[in-house]
Design a protein around this motif. Structure first.
Motif, PDB file in Angstrom:
ATOM      1  N   ALA A  27      41.728   4.580  28.149  1.00 48.39           N
ATOM      2  CA  ALA A  27      40.292   4.757  27.926  1.00 48.39           C
ATOM      3  C   ALA A  27      40.002   6.057  27.187  1.00 48.39           C
ATOM      4  CB  ALA A  27      39.539   4.717  29.258  1.00 48.39           C
ATOM      5  N   VAL A  28      40.700   7.118  27.553  1.00 50.11           N
ATOM      6  CA  VAL A  28      40.499   8.402  26.877  1.00 50.11           C
ATOM      7  C   VAL A  28      40.969   8.300  25.425  1.00 50.11           C
ATOM      8  CG1 VAL A  28      41.170  10.839  26.821  1.00 50.11           C
ATOM      9  CG2 VAL A  28      40.584   9.765  29.000  1.00 50.11           C
ATOM     10  N   CYS A  29      42.121   7.675  25.199  1.00 48.57           N
ATOM     11  CA  CYS A  29      42.632   7.516  23.828  1.00 48.57           C
ATOM     12  C   CYS A  29      41.694   6.657  22.989  1.00 48.57           C
ATOM     13  CB  CYS A  29      44.039   6.934  23.845  1.00 48.57           C
ATOM     14  SG  CYS A  29      45.286   8.096  24.428  1.00 48.57           S
ATOM     15  N   GLU A  30      41.130   5.637  23.582  1.00 47.33           N
ATOM     16  CA  GLU A  30      40.172   4.794  22.864  1.00 47.33           C
ATOM     17  C   GLU A  30      38.926   5.585  22.489  1.00 47.33           C
ATOM     18  OE1 GLU A  30      37.435   0.872  23.713  1.00 47.33           O
ATOM     19  OE2 GLU A  30      39.390   0.992  24.695  1.00 47.33           O
ATOM     20  N   ALA A  31      38.469   6.434  23.400  1.00 44.98           N
ATOM     21  CA  ALA A  31      37.309   7.279  23.098  1.00 44.98           C
ATOM     22  C   ALA A  31      37.629   8.238  21.951  1.00 44.98           C
ATOM     23  CB  ALA A  31      36.881   8.052  24.343  1.00 44.98           C
ATOM     24  N   ILE A  32      38.835   8.789  21.951  1.00 44.27           N
ATOM     25  CA  ILE A  32      39.253   9.687  20.865  1.00 44.27           C
ATOM     26  C   ILE A  32      39.296   8.924  19.546  1.00 44.27           C
ATOM     27  CG2 ILE A  32      41.160  11.067  19.952  1.00 44.27           C
ATOM     28  CD1 ILE A  32      41.884  11.677  22.926  1.00 44.27           C
TER      29      ILE A  32
ATOM     30  N   ASN B 118      37.583   6.357  18.688  1.00 44.95           N
ATOM     31  CA  ASN B 118      36.216   6.016  18.259  1.00 44.95           C
ATOM     32  C   ASN B 118      35.411   7.237  17.835  1.00 44.95           C
ATOM     33  OD1 ASN B 118      36.559   3.271  18.712  1.00 44.95           O
ATOM     34  ND2 ASN B 118      35.947   3.458  20.857  1.00 44.95           N
ATOM     35  N   THR B 119      35.622   8.355  18.509  1.00 49.23           N
ATOM     36  CA  THR B 119      34.887   9.594  18.229  1.00 49.23           C
ATOM     37  C   THR B 119      35.882  10.750  18.332  1.00 49.23           C
ATOM     38  OG1 THR B 119      32.980   8.578  19.323  1.00 49.23           O
ATOM     39  CG2 THR B 119      32.819  10.923  18.833  1.00 49.23           C
TER      40      THR B 119
END
Length: 157
Positions: free
Chosen positions: A56-61, A63-64
């Motif tokens: 989830a953290v990597c996906e957020a990175i 995306n933004t």
């Protein structure tokens, strides 16, 4: 023993177990337990498993990318996400990556940050006496000269 503190403690535990709270770190005892993030930027429920947390953290990175700056002691996987974005930007899809390289340098201020690429800490430390813009250019040069999965190419920040 007063009953109110006991009830509040039980409600807090139930809230975390049911995922009603957001977390800002991996669970105690996790290999990356020192990694922390700002809850305001990462909405991760307290009932999420450790592997899912990192995803989830990597996906957020991904995306933004600038949210990477809201992480203390990022995991190697989180760093590799940023390195992949830096590589993509250098290849012409997203502009100069100087902002992300600066965030990567800042992440290595902590001795608790685990290296994503062997030698990266030493490369960053070797520029410690320089101004940040020069450090960014030097790190980009280092990444460009390094054979890696990212194939980072040389470009001006």
């Amino acid at each position: 023993m007063p009953l109110l503190p006991v009830i509040m403690n039980l409600l807090g535990r139930a809230s975390r177990a049911l995922g009603f709270e957001t977390i800002d770190a991996f669970p105690p005892g996790h290999v990356h337990a020192r990694t922390r993030w700002d809850r305001a930027y990462f909405d991760i429920a307290s009932d999420v498993k450790a592997d899912q947390i990192e995803s989830a953290v990597c996906e957020a990175i991904a995306n933004t990318p600038l949210v990477f700056g809201r992480i203390v002691n990022p995991t190697p996987r989180m760093q590799r996400t940023v390195l992949g974005i830096i590589d993509a930007r250098l290849r012409g899809s997203g502009g100069a990556p100087a902002d992300l390289v600066r965030l990567l340098i800042e992440a290595y201020r902590s001795a608790d940050t685990v290296e994503a690429i062997p030698g990266l800490r030493a490369a960053i430390a070797s520029t410690g006496h320089l101004e940040m813009p020069v450090r960014v250019v030097r790190l980009l040069d280092y990444l460009a000269d390094m054979p890696s999965a990212f194939d980072v190419i040389q470009a001006q920040p």
